[in-house]
Design a protein around this motif. Sequence first.
Motif, PDB file in Angstrom:
ATOM      1  N   MET A  81      31.332  82.314  46.915  1.00  0.00           N
ATOM      2  CA  MET A  81      31.591  81.122  48.389  1.00  0.00           C
ATOM      3  C   MET A  81      30.523  80.328  48.238  1.00  0.00           C
ATOM      4  SD  MET A  81      33.433  80.753  50.003  1.00  0.00           S
ATOM      5  CE  MET A  81      34.454  81.297  50.430  1.00  0.00           C
ATOM      6  N   MET A  82      28.721  80.707  48.337  1.00  0.00           N
ATOM      7  CA  MET A  82      27.476  80.340  47.671  1.00  0.00           C
ATOM      8  C   MET A  82      28.057  79.807  46.371  1.00  0.00           C
ATOM      9  SD  MET A  82      23.782  81.796  48.314  1.00  0.00           S
ATOM     10  CE  MET A  82      23.949  82.157  49.723  1.00  0.00           C
ATOM     11  N   GLU A  83      27.920  80.290  45.758  1.00  0.00           N
ATOM     12  CA  GLU A  83      27.995  79.614  43.784  1.00  0.00           C
ATOM     13  C   GLU A  83      28.252  78.363  44.421  1.00  0.00           C
ATOM     14  OE1 GLU A  83      28.005  79.778  39.283  1.00  0.00           O
ATOM     15  OE2 GLU A  83      30.053  81.581  40.638  1.00  0.00           O
ATOM     16  N   ARG A  84      29.260  78.221  44.736  1.00  0.00           N
ATOM     17  CA  ARG A  84      30.186  76.576  45.024  1.00  0.00           C
ATOM     18  C   ARG A  84      29.961  75.733  46.251  1.00  0.00           C
ATOM     19  NH1 ARG A  84      34.604  80.321  45.012  1.00  0.00           N
ATOM     20  NH2 ARG A  84      34.804  80.421  47.002  1.00  0.00           N
ATOM     21  N   THR A  85      29.602  76.782  47.237  1.00  0.00           N
ATOM     22  CA  THR A  85      29.108  75.520  47.975  1.00  0.00           C
ATOM     23  C   THR A  85      27.702  74.914  48.409  1.00  0.00           C
ATOM     24  OG1 THR A  85      28.464  77.178  49.781  1.00  0.00           O
ATOM     25  CG2 THR A  85      31.321  76.571  49.979  1.00  0.00           C
ATOM     26  N   ASP A  86      26.557  75.892  47.991  1.00  0.00           N
ATOM     27  CA  ASP A  86      25.244  75.960  48.129  1.00  0.00           C
ATOM     28  C   ASP A  86      24.273  76.307  46.475  1.00  0.00           C
ATOM     29  OD1 ASP A  86      22.826  75.753  48.102  1.00  0.00           O
ATOM     30  OD2 ASP A  86      23.169  75.619  50.987  1.00  0.00           O
ATOM     31  N   PRO A  87      24.675  75.109  45.239  1.00  0.00           N
ATOM     32  CA  PRO A  87      23.933  76.022  44.162  1.00  0.00           C
ATOM     33  C   PRO A  87      22.808  76.882  44.254  1.00  0.00           C
ATOM     34  CG  PRO A  87      25.589  74.252  44.078  1.00  0.00           C
ATOM     35  CD  PRO A  87      25.446  73.920  45.375  1.00  0.00           C
ATOM     36  N   LYS A  88      22.124  75.556  44.912  1.00  0.00           N
ATOM     37  CA  LYS A  88      20.936  76.073  44.706  1.00  0.00           C
ATOM     38  C   LYS A  88      20.097  77.969  45.427  1.00  0.00           C
ATOM     39  CE  LYS A  88      16.014  74.089  44.957  1.00  0.00           C
ATOM     40  NZ  LYS A  88      15.481  73.233  45.026  1.00  0.00           N
TER      41      LYS A  88
END
Length: 189
Positions: A158-165
């Motif tokens: 989920m974090m990879e999709r919403t906040d890659p950095k």
Amino acid sequence: RKRHNKLRKTVYKEMIRGINRLQIKKDRFVIGKSPMEITYKKHGTTMYFAGSDGIDDTKGIIDEDKPIKLVILDELTEFFDDGEGEEELANIEATFVRGNTGGFQMIYLYNPPKNPNAPINVWCKKMEQRPDCIHIHTDYRDVPADWLGPDLIESAQMMERTDPKMYRWTWLGEATGVDDLIYYMYGPR
């Protein structure tokens, strides 16, 4: 770890958890709480757990009859944030390598800070120049999925999709940089 008071709930507990994850029967070990030691009965090899609140803390566990062949320093950033950093690590290495006749190893474990120029990240680059050093970077994808659980994996994805950095720093352990945090006192202009 740097502080004694954090050992029981972290590193010590993780070693016991590792025995379970590797499906090794606990009755093959003598697991002591005071002092914190885990001894493999068959060979008499022992894991000792010590903090480094002071320089003499680690010296007391050296036994001339049982040379220490492996030292693992966990949460290494603590040595830079709350200790003397590189100097303290060099002193710990010198303490344990002394008297060994071969086969001695140090393993350093840490989650890199965001800032690529943080002292620990600079130290790591310096260590990579040593011919006796191997730098292995791992992240959550290197661990068996059943150890992590589906909730953790879903959270990371989920974090990879919403906040890659943030994903790259939190879950991949990359020093992604501090961006404008250094200049937080200035406005957009």
